[in-house]
Design a protein around this motif. Structure first.
Motif, short mmCIF file in Angstrom:
data_model
loop_
_atom_site.label_atom_id
_atom_site.label_comp_id
_atom_site.label_asym_id
_atom_site.label_seq_id
_atom_site.Cartn_x
_atom_site.Cartn_y
_atom_site.Cartn_z
N THR A 62 0.82 -1.21 0.00
CA THR A 62 0.00 0.00 0.00
C THR A 62 0.86 1.26 0.00
N ASP A 63 1.87 1.29 0.85
CA ASP A 63 2.77 2.46 0.91
C ASP A 63 3.44 2.69 -0.43
N THR A 64 3.88 1.63 -1.07
CA THR A 64 4.56 1.75 -2.36
C THR A 64 3.57 2.17 -3.44
N LEU A 65 2.40 1.59 -3.44
CA LEU A 65 1.39 1.90 -4.45
C LEU A 65 0.97 3.37 -4.41
N LEU A 66 0.93 3.95 -3.23
CA LEU A 66 0.54 5.35 -3.08
C LEU A 66 1.51 6.32 -3.76
N GLU A 67 2.71 5.86 -4.04
CA GLU A 67 3.72 6.70 -4.69
C GLU A 67 3.61 6.68 -6.22
N ILE A 68 2.72 5.86 -6.75
CA ILE A 68 2.58 5.73 -8.20
C ILE A 68 1.23 6.30 -8.63
N PRO A 69 1.25 7.44 -9.29
CA PRO A 69 -0.02 8.02 -9.74
C PRO A 69 -0.60 7.23 -10.92
N ASN A 70 -1.89 7.25 -11.06
CA ASN A 70 -2.59 6.66 -12.20
C ASN A 70 -2.39 5.15 -12.35
N TYR A 71 -2.17 4.46 -11.26
CA TYR A 71 -2.05 3.01 -11.29
C TYR A 71 -3.47 2.45 -11.21
N THR A 72 -3.89 1.67 -12.19
CA THR A 72 -5.27 1.21 -12.22
C THR A 72 -5.52 0.14 -11.16
N ASP A 73 -6.78 -0.02 -10.79
CA ASP A 73 -7.15 -1.05 -9.82
C ASP A 73 -6.80 -2.43 -10.35
N GLU A 74 -7.01 -2.64 -11.63
CA GLU A 74 -6.71 -3.93 -12.23
C GLU A 74 -5.22 -4.26 -12.12
N GLU A 75 -4.38 -3.28 -12.41
CA GLU A 75 -2.93 -3.48 -12.29
C GLU A 75 -2.54 -3.72 -10.84
N ALA A 76 -3.17 -2.99 -9.91
CA ALA A 76 -2.85 -3.12 -8.50
C ALA A 76 -3.23 -4.51 -7.97
#
Length: 93
Positions: A62-76
């Motif tokens: 979660t912490d890492t994902l928050l640093e990436i803008p425009n990351y889709t839910d599907e990719e996440a």
């Protein structure tokens, strides 16, 4: 502080404008967010794997994902699931 002072002086001189919140954020990011930061964070997310507790993995992911803008839910969802230990992945599926 130095960046804002210079930017504010340029605005007062009329050589620069920041009319919207979006323009301010973009200008701030250009100044302080390195060009390769997103790419480095995406690589970190790709290497992230569930080794300790599930709670630790979720927090780091979660912490890492928050640093990436425009990351889709599907990719996440794919990245999260792909990094899980087999038993957790099977339980999730």
């Amino acid at each position: 502080m130095l960046w804002w002072r210079r930017r504010n002086e340029a605005i007062e001189r009329g050589t620069h404008t920041l009319n919207t919140w979006e323009e301010f954020k973009a200008d701030l990011n250009r100044q302080f967010y390195p060009d390769n930061a997103i790419r480095d964070t995406q690589a970190k997310l790709r290497r992230l794997s569930h080794k300790g507790s599930l709670k630790e993995y979720v927090k780091e992911f979660t912490d890492t994902l928050l640093e990436i803008p425009n990351y889709t839910d599907e990719e996440a969802v794919f990245a999260f699931t792909d990094g899980l230990q087999l038993w957790a992945r099977l339980e999730l599926e």
